[in-house]
Design an enzyme around this catalytic site. Structure first.
Site, PDB file in Angstrom:
ATOM      1  CD  GLU A 194      -2.996  -1.397   2.099  1.00 46.33           C
ATOM      2  OE1 GLU A 194      -3.072  -0.532   2.990  1.00 46.33           O
ATOM      3  OE2 GLU A 194      -3.744  -2.373   2.029  1.00 46.33           O
ATOM      4  CD  GLU A 316      -3.863  -6.738   2.623  1.00 45.76           C
ATOM      5  OE1 GLU A 316      -2.620  -6.722   2.581  1.00 45.76           O
ATOM      6  OE2 GLU A 316      -4.538  -5.931   3.291  1.00 45.76           O
TER       7      GLU A 316
END
Ligand SMILES: *[C@@H]1O[C@H](CO)[C@@H](O)[C@H](O)[C@H]1NC(C)=O
Ligand SMILES: *[C@@H]1O[C@H](CO)[C@@H](O)[C@H](O)[C@H]1NC(C)=O
Ligand SMILES: *[C@@H]1O[C@H](CO)[C@@H](O)[C@H](O)[C@H]1NC(C)=O
Ligand SMILES: *[C@@H]1O[C@H](CO)[C@@H](O)[C@H](O)[C@H]1NC(C)=O
Ligand SMILES: *[C@@H]1O[C@H](CO)[C@@H](O)[C@H](O)[C@H]1NC(C)=O
Ligand SMILES: *[C@@H]1O[C@H](CO)[C@@H](O)[C@H](O)[C@H]1NC(C)=O
Ligand SMILES: *[C@@H]1O[C@H](CO)[C@@H](O)[C@H](O)[C@H]1NC(C)=O
Length: 530
Positions: A194, A316
């Protein structure tokens, strides 16, 4: 009632109700306690369903349904995720083929230590002042790799992208130490987690182009070593994909700078774990408002920069971020989000969907102490048996009655509450013949049964039902499930339960209780699935 096939329908309904307990603590007790005359559904919404059976709309990776363990679990010395546990091996082997991704926020705070008692040598500890470092020791690496080879899973390991040089490049020194140490074939890699949140997490800002250059560096390191020349690399594991321009331009910068990945990965969660309620989990808007937009956004960017065959992964994804919603994300109700996500991602052309998480957090698929499967484990277990990689187009319609028919008024929103995805049936473990079709069906209606009549190619066929309901009647917070009305659980640590279908008569409709989900195998020979 003169129709002889009706008895089979009745049987299906009766069997579903064997052992039903009308619990006063049920989430929706008032809607379910009324008597059911002749075991027929009290009220139904009627649908017709057909699939386009001549060719698939998409073919997923054979590891489409994959799992993640947050690398932060290392900070708890793996909790009770014991590599030697026969129960854990039994449960995990049943999900093969799959990727096991070891990643997450802690990946960017992780340092590999060649010897566990070594001092930290990165010289960059200042970067990490806001969070403790996570250490990976050789025995952790060997443990997880041996576990993956024992269970038939393929490891994806997330390398630390926040280890950087003074001039703003990725510093691969520590990654090279791990590559030197590793002797296992077939490990796949990621770099960073991220990156859209690096500023918030670590007060560093890295552009999409720079992330792309970092990936190019990693790819050339892999390519320079024969052991890794064909290694897979996935990224950038970007989150926060909405219509927000900043994240979109970070992704565009990345894609325009590198072709080093084998698939482009993004992350997505439906809800915030701190505030999510059971009702949020049962609201079709939760499913329809965000994920499809994100998939379209990422997919169109990837196609633009890497061509139409480039692969996209939901790298994810869990029901609710921040570790999941306590006492919701690991219960029966979570299955609506999980199965719908699997269906939607496959239908919209994604190659892999990695579930956060297999072990850890409130969205865990296995109990954190006992490793006992949660409802979503059982959904995944059945999915692996019955759902193959070929995806079929579904046409679902509500049956509208004219006034003379006296039927209930039905609206377009009924379609949102009944969610159906179709795949060619997996033939390997299931024993079904090629040509069969598996439907994943979710009835999110709180009151009405769904009454589905199969049309065209699918009509008049034998259908096997695998209906999952909560152990306690209509209790959305149940930790245990029934399959076709019977408790579905491990036999013992080395034996998984058999999948016993319930046969539905050739001309009978599929009847699905309110707030339940299941799999239906239609024994047909479709061209797409041969
Ligand atoms: C692991 O299990 C033990 C009991 O066997 C328990 O005390 C401990 O809290 C568990 N750890 C985690 C992370 O759940
Ligand atoms: C973030 O980094 C900048 C320099 O890049 C520095 O001026 C600032 O103090 C840092 N903020 C925090 C909270 O560390
Ligand atoms: C992944 O990419 C590398 C480098 O391009 C390539 O050698 C490898 O075959 C790819 N793996 C797969 C499974 O396509
Ligand atoms: C990546 O591959 C695409 C399609 O082959 C090509 O058009 C593009 O120029 C490549 N990008 C880079 C950065 O190499
Ligand atoms: C979740 O359930 C457990 C056990 O029933 C309870 O102790 C805990 O307080 C609950 N947590 C929340 C956030 O409701
Ligand atoms: C299901 O729908 C079919 C077709 O509309 C209808 O004939 C049948 O009676 C319905 N069954 C139930 C139980 O509502
Ligand atoms: C587990 O159950 C299977 C099937 O009933 C049986 O063959 C096996 O011996 C059992 N194993 C243990 C350890 O009890």
């Amino acid at each position: 009632m003169a129709d002889p096939t009706v008895s089979t329908t009745t049987l299906a309904v009766v069997t579903f109700c064997i052992g039903c307990i009308v619990s006063t603590s049920a989430v929706f007790p008032e809607e379910t306690t009324g008597p059911r005359h002749n075991q027929e559904p009290a009220s139904t919404v009627d649908y017709t369903l057909e699939v386009r059976a001549n060719k698939p709309i998409h073919v997923t990776n054979e590891r489409f349904l994959s799992i993640t363990v947050d690398v932060g679990t290392l900070n708890k010395n793996w909790g009770n995720f014991s590599f030697g546990s026969s129960k854990l091996k039994t449960l995990t082997s049943a999900l093969s083929p799959a990727y096991l991704r070891l990643g997450g926020t802690a990946a960017d705070y992780l340092v590999f230590k060649r010897h566990c008692d070594d001092e930290v040598t990165t010289g960059q500890v200042d970067l990490f002042s806001q969070r403790p470092l996570t250490f990976l020791c050789p025995e952790d690496w060997d443990g997880i790799n041996n576990f993956c080879s024992d269970t038939g899973l393929k490891l994806i390991f997330g390398l630390n992208q926040l280890l950087r040089t003074d001039d703003g490049q990725w510093d691969p020194t520590n990654a090279k130490q791990l590559l030197d140490y590793n002797t296992y074939d077939d490990v796949a890699w990621e770099l960073g987690n991220e990156p859209n949140s690096y500023l918030k997490k670590a007060n560093v800002s890295i552009s999409g182009q720079q992330i792309g250059r970092d990936f190019n560096v990693l790819r050339s390191i892999l390519q320079s070593r024969p052991q890794y020349s064909g290694a897979s690399l996935f990224g950038p594991d970007i989150g926060g994909i909405t219509k927000r321009a900043k994240v979109k331009s970070m992704l565009a910068g990345f894609l325009s700078t590198t072709n080093a990945t084998n698939a482009t990965t993004f992350h997505s969660y439906y809800l915030n774990g701190r505030t999510a309620t059971v009702d949020d989990f049962l609201n079709p808007e939760t499913l329809d408002s965000l994920l499809p937009v994100k998939i379209r956004t990422v997919t169109s960017q990837v196609r633009k920069y890497h061509g139409k065959d480039a692969k996209v992964w939901l790298g994810e994804s869990g029901s609710a971020l921040g570790g999941g919603a306590p006492n919701i994300s690991d219960r029966y109700v979570a299955g609506f989000l999980f199965l719908d996500k699997l269906g939607m991602c496959a239908k919209m052309g994604l190659d892999v969907m990695i579930r956060q998480s297999y072990y850890g957090g409130s969205y865990t698929m296995l109990d954190l102490v006992s490793l006992e499967p949660k409802p979503d484990y059982w959904s995944a277990y059945i999915y692996k048996y019955l759902v193959g990689p070929k995806v079929l187009q579904v046409k679902l319609d509500t049956i509208s009655y004219d006034n003379d028919g006296g039927g209930p008024a039905q609206s377009e929103t009924d379609k949102q509450y009944l969610r159906v995805y179709a795949h060619c049936t997996a033939t390997g473990k299931s024993g079904y013949r090629a040509g069969a079709v598996t439907l994943i069906i979710l009835n999110m209606n709180k009151v009405n049964w769904a009454n589905i009549t199969l049309l065209r190619k699918l009509s008049g066929r034998r259908v096997d039902q695998y209906l999952l309901t909560p152990r306690e009647h209509m209790d959305m917070s149940s930790s245990q499930v029934n399959l076709n009305g019977h408790p579905f659980q491990l036999v013992n640590d080395t034996t998984l339960p058999q999948l016993e279908p319930l046969a539905i008569g050739r001309d009978d409709p599929i009847l699905i209780p309110p707030l339940s989900y299941g799999f239906y195998v239609i024994k047909v020979k479709t061209k797409a699935c041969m």
